[in-house]
Write an enzyme that holds these catalytic residues in place. Sequence first.
Site, PDB file in Angstrom:
ATOM      1  CB  ILE A 127      -0.923   0.124   1.167  1.00 54.87           C
ATOM      2  CG1 ILE A 127      -1.988  -1.137   1.159  1.00 54.87           C
ATOM      3  CG2 ILE A 127      -1.541   1.262   1.346  1.00 54.87           C
ATOM      4  CD1 ILE A 127      -2.833  -1.601   2.349  1.00 54.87           C
ATOM      5  CG  ASP A 171      10.252   0.017   3.917  1.00 58.04           C
ATOM      6  OD1 ASP A 171      10.422  -0.868   4.898  1.00 58.04           O
ATOM      7  OD2 ASP A 171       9.214  -0.099   3.177  1.00 58.04           O
ATOM      8  CG  ASN A 184       1.616   2.543   4.468  1.00 57.45           C
ATOM      9  OD1 ASN A 184       0.630   2.300   4.014  1.00 57.45           O
ATOM     10  ND2 ASN A 184       2.897   1.974   4.093  1.00 57.45           N
ATOM     11  CE1 TYR A 233      -2.203  -4.999  11.248  1.00 59.78           C
ATOM     12  CE2 TYR A 233      -4.617  -5.815  11.038  1.00 59.78           C
ATOM     13  CZ  TYR A 233      -3.445  -4.913  10.673  1.00 59.78           C
ATOM     14  OH  TYR A 233      -3.378  -4.259   9.416  1.00 59.78           O
ATOM     15  N   PRO A 237      -8.269   0.457   5.327  1.00 61.02           N
ATOM     16  CG  PRO A 237      -6.084   0.135   4.379  1.00 61.02           C
ATOM     17  CD  PRO A 237      -6.556   0.545   5.716  1.00 61.02           C
ATOM     18  N   GLY A 238      -9.618  -2.628   3.805  1.00 59.04           N
ATOM     19  CA  GLY A 238     -10.116  -4.015   4.210  1.00 59.04           C
ATOM     20  C   GLY A 238      -9.151  -5.075   3.880  1.00 59.04           C
ATOM     21  CB  VAL A 287      -4.973  -4.599   0.575  1.00 55.57           C
ATOM     22  CG1 VAL A 287      -4.334  -3.703  -0.580  1.00 55.57           C
ATOM     23  CG2 VAL A 287      -5.861  -3.632   1.354  1.00 55.57           C
ATOM     24  N   GLY A 288      -4.544  -7.290  -1.279  1.00 55.32           N
ATOM     25  CA  GLY A 288      -3.471  -8.128  -1.956  1.00 55.32           C
ATOM     26  C   GLY A 288      -2.200  -7.805  -1.762  1.00 55.32           C
TER      27      GLY A 288
HETATM   28  P1  NAD Z   1       3.224  -4.731   3.687  1.00 60.09           P
HETATM   29  O1  NAD Z   1       3.835  -5.708   4.515  1.00 60.09           O
HETATM   30  O2  NAD Z   1       3.351  -4.998   2.177  1.00 60.09           O
HETATM   31  O3  NAD Z   1       4.159  -3.495   3.584  1.00 60.09           O
HETATM   32  C1  NAD Z   1       4.713  -2.772   4.679  1.00 60.09           C
HETATM   33  C2  NAD Z   1       6.018  -2.151   4.802  1.00 60.09           C
HETATM   34  O4  NAD Z   1       6.269  -1.366   6.073  1.00 60.09           O
HETATM   35  C3  NAD Z   1       7.009  -2.825   4.254  1.00 60.09           C
HETATM   36  O5  NAD Z   1       7.919  -2.334   3.199  1.00 60.09           O
HETATM   37  C4  NAD Z   1       7.833  -2.930   5.517  1.00 60.09           C
HETATM   38  O6  NAD Z   1       9.399  -3.111   5.241  1.00 60.09           O
HETATM   39  C5  NAD Z   1       7.603  -1.705   6.194  1.00 60.09           C
HETATM   40  N1  NAD Z   1       7.748  -1.600   7.674  1.00 60.09           N
HETATM   41  C6  NAD Z   1       7.873  -2.603   8.261  1.00 60.09           C
HETATM   42  N2  NAD Z   1       8.042  -2.292   9.589  1.00 60.09           N
HETATM   43  C7  NAD Z   1       8.800  -1.281   9.588  1.00 60.09           C
HETATM   44  C8  NAD Z   1       9.430  -0.431  10.605  1.00 60.09           C
HETATM   45  N3  NAD Z   1       9.486  -0.839  11.789  1.00 60.09           N
HETATM   46  N4  NAD Z   1       9.875   0.791  10.147  1.00 60.09           N
HETATM   47  C9  NAD Z   1       9.569   1.149   8.790  1.00 60.09           C
HETATM   48  N5  NAD Z   1       9.008   0.553   7.965  1.00 60.09           N
HETATM   49  C10 NAD Z   1       8.472  -0.777   8.407  1.00 60.09           C
HETATM   50  O7  NAD Z   1       2.001  -4.002   3.996  1.00 60.09           O
HETATM   51  P2  NAD Z   1       0.783  -3.390   3.519  1.00 60.09           P
HETATM   52  O8  NAD Z   1      -0.355  -4.314   3.238  1.00 60.09           O
HETATM   53  O9  NAD Z   1       1.109  -2.481   2.408  1.00 60.09           O
HETATM   54  O10 NAD Z   1       0.165  -2.530   4.819  1.00 60.09           O
HETATM   55  C11 NAD Z   1       0.449  -1.230   4.796  1.00 60.09           C
HETATM   56  C12 NAD Z   1      -0.361  -0.541   6.112  1.00 60.09           C
HETATM   57  O11 NAD Z   1      -1.769  -0.860   5.672  1.00 60.09           O
HETATM   58  C13 NAD Z   1      -0.154  -1.218   7.362  1.00 60.09           C
HETATM   59  O12 NAD Z   1      -0.022  -0.286   8.474  1.00 60.09           O
HETATM   60  C14 NAD Z   1      -1.087  -2.538   7.550  1.00 60.09           C
HETATM   61  O13 NAD Z   1      -1.532  -2.553   8.741  1.00 60.09           O
HETATM   62  C15 NAD Z   1      -2.382  -1.346   6.923  1.00 60.09           C
HETATM   63  N6  NAD Z   1      -3.369  -2.484   6.325  1.00 60.09           N
HETATM   64  C16 NAD Z   1      -3.298  -3.434   5.596  1.00 60.09           C
HETATM   65  C17 NAD Z   1      -4.198  -4.194   5.042  1.00 60.09           C
HETATM   66  C18 NAD Z   1      -3.931  -5.383   4.070  1.00 60.09           C
HETATM   67  O14 NAD Z   1      -5.061  -5.974   3.810  1.00 60.09           O
HETATM   68  N7  NAD Z   1      -2.653  -5.392   3.211  1.00 60.09           N
HETATM   69  C19 NAD Z   1      -5.449  -4.044   5.654  1.00 60.09           C
HETATM   70  C20 NAD Z   1      -5.737  -2.894   6.516  1.00 60.09           C
HETATM   71  C21 NAD Z   1      -4.622  -2.212   6.849  1.00 60.09           C
END
Ligand code: NAD
Length: 251
Positions: free
Chosen positions: A18, A37, A92, A147, A177-178, A180-181
Amino acid sequence: MTGSTAGVALITGAGRGIGRAIAERLAEDGQDIIVADIPGARENIDAVVAAVEQRGRRAVGVAGDVSNPEDVERMIKEGTEALGDMTMFVANAGIAQVDEILDVNIKGVFYSYQLAAKRFIEQGTSGKIIGAASIVAFRPFPILASYSATKWAVRGLIQAAAMEFAKHNITVNAYAPGVVGTAMWDLIDERLTARDGTPRGSALQVQVDNILAGRVSEPADVAKLVSYLAGPDSDHMTGQTVLIDGGINFS
Ligand code: NAD
């Protein structure tokens, strides 16, 4: 919806998923991007910097851990030295792994809001802080108890920060978000199917069956909402956590 006006956005966890989609979308909207990151994600950071530059905007990569306030402060410093005053901070970064979840999802978010606001106040400018909540901030998933609790915390932090920072012309909102792939759901599906002895991918499919839109969300679906939250059309909104889930929960 209108995109953002020109500015500098720092996005944490921007190396993939995301966060990457948000970086690309805000670049298309005219923003320069500080791509933040963890140090281990250097290749991803560089790839996103290149993707932003391909869109005709400036970008710089910074590496650090959001659960360490010194890293957050340094990433802001390095990013703004390269690109100029920051206009928005998208907190994020988030994880689903239990061991570090409180550090990253609560402390990391808290430091991000606090240090972003400090920077905006020092600059003497307005600013936008945008956080990553989740549908589980409204209705938890039983298997994701910790979580879910961290994402409820994000909602609470957003509201408190909105109250605290309003006098400085800083708005604070979150996207929820819900399903997300991304790599995060790969991990959740892996854990759920291992627990239940079901085929890989089936736990995700169960979720998809409950989405009114009939499909898993794409990172770009979420980035469209963030474009609105980052832009001038949301200037009158603060303290809100907005669902973007294809129709799972209703607020
Ligand atoms: P992802 O795991 O694909 O990406 C997360 C990114 O955050 C990675 O690049 C990782 O290296 C980085 N990261 C992890 N720990 C870190 C830290 N301590 N400091 C800095 N960067 C760090 O996750 P995503 O699915 O893209 O999720 C992004 C956000 O959206 C998150 O907060 C997640 O909780 C939220 N979210 C995701 C979903 C979903 O279905 N994927 C749904 C709801 C909310």
